[in-house]
Design a protein around this motif. Structure first.
Motif, short mmCIF file in Angstrom:
data_model
loop_
_atom_site.label_atom_id
_atom_site.label_comp_id
_atom_site.label_asym_id
_atom_site.label_seq_id
_atom_site.Cartn_x
_atom_site.Cartn_y
_atom_site.Cartn_z
N HIS B 106 31.98 -20.22 -5.33
CA HIS B 106 31.49 -21.42 -6.02
C HIS B 106 32.67 -22.30 -6.40
O HIS B 106 33.02 -23.20 -5.67
CB HIS B 106 30.65 -21.02 -7.24
N CYS B 122 30.06 -12.99 -11.21
CA CYS B 122 31.05 -14.01 -11.56
C CYS B 122 30.71 -14.55 -12.94
O CYS B 122 29.62 -15.07 -13.16
CB CYS B 122 31.04 -15.15 -10.56
N HIS B 125 29.68 -19.03 -13.84
CA HIS B 125 28.35 -19.66 -13.83
C HIS B 125 27.31 -18.68 -13.35
O HIS B 125 26.36 -19.04 -12.65
CB HIS B 125 28.36 -20.91 -12.95
#
Ligand code: HEM
Ligand code: FES
Lengths: 222, 161
Positions: B106, B122, B125
């Motif tokens: 991302h 992760c 986000h």
């Protein structure tokens, strides 16, 4: 189209009056020596442009200064050119300022009403020398290190105040990271700001007072 | 009549065009090198690829991603940096290895393997990847990046760069 835009702007800014004052003013019949000031100005602009570009890569700390300069000259496209222009421009600038000053002396152009133009000129000469002195240290190689060691020592022989001056210039007893940082600060902030202010005043006065005539021999008495 | 055909240009006009042309040339003379100078590092090719030794093949656990950390040196500008590279290696049979970058696809945060859930997570986000590195949920646009691998003398290598 362009004229109409020019008119539109002029109505709101009055830029034509400024343009005319600068470029359409009356000047006496002069010679090429009168271009030395403009030549100096041109090189000053060169120094500003190339100097700004150098700061994109240059880092003023002892552990990076030398390497960052090497990086500019060997790795960055056109880096040799930009640094070369700044390096040689510095010398050209000093030569031109001195020649310009000689012209002013020889033609007696410093006299009434141009004394203040002269005095701003004197400070400009000092500023130009200051640029040279502070800039010389920045590559942080053997030559700049020892030249600045010697240069600050020379300042140190001033009677009574010498030791203070030397320590203030160096930011301590020795040449160090502190010295490099303050020379950089002087070179890219203090001196340019001063130069801008002084050149502005200088040129304003040149335009306001008009340019001096070439002195003439008095007509021989019959 | 003949006279009005010829387009006369005055001394003043001539000077105007000459100065504008000279100014333009000087501007280009500075402008073009300046642009090259500013964008140069962005166009520089990334360093040559190199095989990096992760460690013994025997260290890779069967069926769960194993984290390897290696120090590599990387040249940026005039500085050589020591950087830590983290790589998750997965093998199901002890012979075929998948080496995955721990950089979230991302926006580049570092993902980590959550053993309880059997997923990579992760924290930035809430991106989630499965064991093979495929996106399960969240914003990541593509699976985790994989390195080419090779085994020599029971040592596992990845191709970096
Ligand atoms: C950054 C350095 C300088 C710049 C950019 C500069 C620029 C100029 C320019 C463009 C002129 C118009 C006339 C000509 O070019 O001869 C001028 C005039 C003048 N400058 Fe400078 N100058 C500088 C330094 C100096 C110095 C060091 C002195 C003397 C100490 C000086 C004293 C004068 C005087 C008295 C005039 C008026 C001359 C006249 O009216 O005929 N300037 N300067
Ligand atoms: S950076 Fe990993 S989810 Fe956004």
């Amino acid at each position: 189209m362009l004229t109409r835009f020019g008119n539109w702007l002029d109505e709101r800014m009055g830029w034509r009056a400024v343009w005319e004052a600068i470029f359409l003013r009356k000047v006496p019949k002069v010679n090429w020596f009168y271009t030395l000031g403009s030549a100096t100005l041109f090189v000053a602009v060169n120094q500003a442009v190339t100097g700004i570009l150098l700061t994109i890569y240059y880092v003023p700390t002892p552990d990076h200064a030398y390497d960052s300069v090497q990086y500019i000259t060997t790795q960055v496209a056109g880096g040799w050119l930009i640094r070369g222009l700044h390096h040689w421009g510095a010398s050209v600038m000093v030569v031109l300022v001195v020649l310009h000053m000689l012209r002013v002396i020889i033609y007696g152009a410093y006299k009434y009403p141009r004394e203040v133009t002269w005095m701003t000129g004197v400070v400009l000469l000092l500023v130009v020398i200051g640029f040279g002195f502070t800039g010389y240290l920045l590559p942080w190689d053997q030559k700049s290190y020892w030249a600045t060691t010697v240069g600050t020592r020379i300042a140190g022989v001033v009677p009574f105040l010498g030791d203070w001056i030397l320590r203030i210039m160096r930011g301590g007893n020795d040449l160090s990271a502190v010295t490099l940082a303050r020379f950089f600060g002087a070179h890219v902030w203090v001196l340019p700001a001063t130069l801008l202010l002084l050149v502005g005043t200088h040129l304003f006065l040149v335009i306001r007072n008009g340019i001096s005539e070439i002195p003439k021999r008095e007509a021989r008495k019959q | 009549m003949e006279h009005s055909e010829k387009k006369e240009i005055s001394r003043r006009e001539f000077m105007k065009y000459t100065i504008a042309a000279l100014g333009g040339l000087i501007g280009l003379g500075y402008g073009i090198p300046a642009i090259g100078y500013v964008v140069a590092p962005a166009l520089a090719k990334s360093q040559a690829q190199q095989w990096i030794q992760l460690g013994a093949v025997s260290k890779v656990e069967l069926g769960t991603p194993t984290l390897f950390k290696v120090n590599i040196s990387r040249q940026t500008g005039w500085i050589v940096n020591q950087e830590e590279l983290s790589v998750y290696v997965l093998t199901e049979n002890g012979r075929d290895f998948v080496a995955m970058s721990n950089v979230c696809t991302h926006l580049g945060c570092r993902i980590r393997w959550i053993a309880d859930q059997g997923q990579y997570y992760c924290p930035c986000h809430n991106g989630v990847y499965d064991k093979q590195g495929n996106v399960v949920s969240g914003p990541p646009p593509r699976p985790l990046d994989k390195y080419q691998t090779k085994v020599e003398n029971d040592q596992l290598f990845i191709l970096e760069g």
